[in-house]
Motif scaffolding. Sequence first.
Motif, mmCIF file in Angstrom:
data_model
loop_
_atom_site.group_PDB
_atom_site.id
_atom_site.type_symbol
_atom_site.label_atom_id
_atom_site.label_comp_id
_atom_site.label_asym_id
_atom_site.label_seq_id
_atom_site.Cartn_x
_atom_site.Cartn_y
_atom_site.Cartn_z
ATOM 1 N N ALA A 196 -6.892 3.546 11.591
ATOM 2 C CA ALA A 196 -7.887 2.637 12.158
ATOM 3 C C ALA A 196 -8.500 1.761 11.070
ATOM 4 O O ALA A 196 -8.791 0.581 11.289
ATOM 5 C CB ALA A 196 -8.973 3.441 12.871
ATOM 6 N N ILE A 197 -8.694 2.336 9.884
ATOM 7 C CA ILE A 197 -9.259 1.570 8.760
ATOM 8 C C ILE A 197 -8.349 0.407 8.399
ATOM 9 O O ILE A 197 -8.806 -0.710 8.140
ATOM 10 C CB ILE A 197 -9.448 2.484 7.537
ATOM 11 C CG1 ILE A 197 -10.472 3.570 7.838
ATOM 12 C CG2 ILE A 197 -9.904 1.668 6.320
ATOM 13 C CD1 ILE A 197 -10.537 4.639 6.774
ATOM 14 N N LEU A 198 -7.036 0.664 8.383
ATOM 15 C CA LEU A 198 -6.083 -0.392 8.038
ATOM 16 C C LEU A 198 -6.183 -1.564 9.006
ATOM 17 O O LEU A 198 -5.977 -2.723 8.617
ATOM 18 C CB LEU A 198 -4.658 0.170 8.029
ATOM 19 C CG LEU A 198 -3.549 -0.804 7.620
ATOM 20 C CD1 LEU A 198 -3.796 -1.343 6.214
ATOM 21 C CD2 LEU A 198 -2.180 -0.124 7.704
ATOM 22 N N ALA A 199 -6.522 -1.282 10.257
ATOM 23 C CA ALA A 199 -6.681 -2.362 11.243
ATOM 24 C C ALA A 199 -7.785 -3.317 10.805
ATOM 25 O O ALA A 199 -7.663 -4.541 10.968
ATOM 26 C CB ALA A 199 -6.999 -1.774 12.617
ATOM 27 N N LEU A 237 -18.031 -0.915 6.141
ATOM 28 C CA LEU A 237 -18.489 0.341 5.541
ATOM 29 C C LEU A 237 -17.549 1.494 5.875
ATOM 30 O O LEU A 237 -17.518 2.503 5.157
ATOM 31 C CB LEU A 237 -19.911 0.651 6.032
ATOM 32 C CG LEU A 237 -20.616 1.871 5.458
ATOM 33 C CD1 LEU A 237 -20.652 1.826 3.933
ATOM 34 C CD2 LEU A 237 -22.028 1.987 6.031
ATOM 35 N N ALA A 238 -16.774 1.337 6.940
ATOM 36 C CA ALA A 238 -15.817 2.382 7.307
ATOM 37 C C ALA A 238 -14.763 2.579 6.226
ATOM 38 O O ALA A 238 -14.256 3.687 6.056
ATOM 39 C CB ALA A 238 -15.138 2.014 8.631
ATOM 40 N N LEU A 239 -14.432 1.514 5.503
ATOM 41 C CA LEU A 239 -13.360 1.623 4.508
ATOM 42 C C LEU A 239 -13.652 2.681 3.454
ATOM 43 O O LEU A 239 -12.877 3.642 3.316
ATOM 44 C CB LEU A 239 -13.088 0.267 3.854
ATOM 45 C CG LEU A 239 -12.057 -0.611 4.558
ATOM 46 C CD1 LEU A 239 -12.589 -1.130 5.888
ATOM 47 C CD2 LEU A 239 -11.666 -1.787 3.676
ATOM 48 N N SER A 289 -20.159 4.498 13.661
ATOM 49 C CA SER A 289 -20.361 3.076 13.948
ATOM 50 C C SER A 289 -21.658 2.859 14.713
ATOM 51 O O SER A 289 -22.403 1.909 14.455
ATOM 52 C CB SER A 289 -19.178 2.507 14.740
ATOM 53 O OG SER A 289 -19.031 3.177 15.978
ATOM 54 N N GLY A 290 -21.958 3.758 15.659
ATOM 55 C CA GLY A 290 -23.188 3.624 16.412
ATOM 56 C C GLY A 290 -24.418 3.750 15.530
ATOM 57 O O GLY A 290 -25.370 2.971 15.644
#
Length: 266
Positions: A53-56, A190-192, A166-167
């Motif tokens: 998902a991060i790669l997306a 920030l997810a990365l 994310s929320g």
Amino acid sequence: MSEFWTAVILGIVEGITEFLPVSSTGHLILATELMGYDAKRWALFNIAIQPGAILAIVVLYWRTFWEVFTGLFKWDAKAVAFTRNLLLAFIPAVVLGLAFGDAIELMLENAVIVAWALIIGGFAILVVERFAKTSDAGGVANISWQRSAMVGVVQCLAMIPGVSRSGATILGAMAMGVDRKTAAEFSFFLALPTLTGATVLQLYKHRSEVSADDMGLLAVGFVVSFFVAWAVVKAFLAVVTRYGFGPFAWYRIIAGVAALVWLEMR
């Protein structure tokens, strides 16, 4: 059901939920319970497929990341501020993740915690949507370092499964006056470091438990979550801009109540 199709299903769940304020980890835990999977068997898988998902995000925002990367060599003010904000928001998760990693892993096996977190988080979203006074922040680089650090602190709430990383970050930023679009993009970026760090740590801690077959299943989950997340993120900002986060809040509340009822009756 074969483990291959289990990996596909969990990859779809991860891709759909990772960047929505509904908790991907919570949904993966509930999915393993609902379909009768061994929670301990798939707990590491659920974390390790997150880089798909991060790669997306990397693919969808590659221009932004390229501009920041090249800008750092020129010490461009916006590139420096962008990087500073992500690092400041990332640090609290590193500290608490290393300090309470074992306790966090135990919660990953508790579906009841997930259900209650979904419900409470849903009401929290409704409150923030109703009372937050936001204004156009002008992008992640323009968020103050103080707000960025506080978003990082709020993100740590997502260590409780069902809260939603994310929320927590999106609503935390909005509560501090950041507009929806910028808050959502800050959460994406920030997810990365956050999810990559969590994945590397878990794979390292449990490296002796990962077999060659497991690596194949991880690859399946990675690929599936990438394509699903790519499609979801493209539509997410348009939905949020038009309808806000209310629909996600009510979904969380309904899903949480349904999960509690099912867990009690089974």
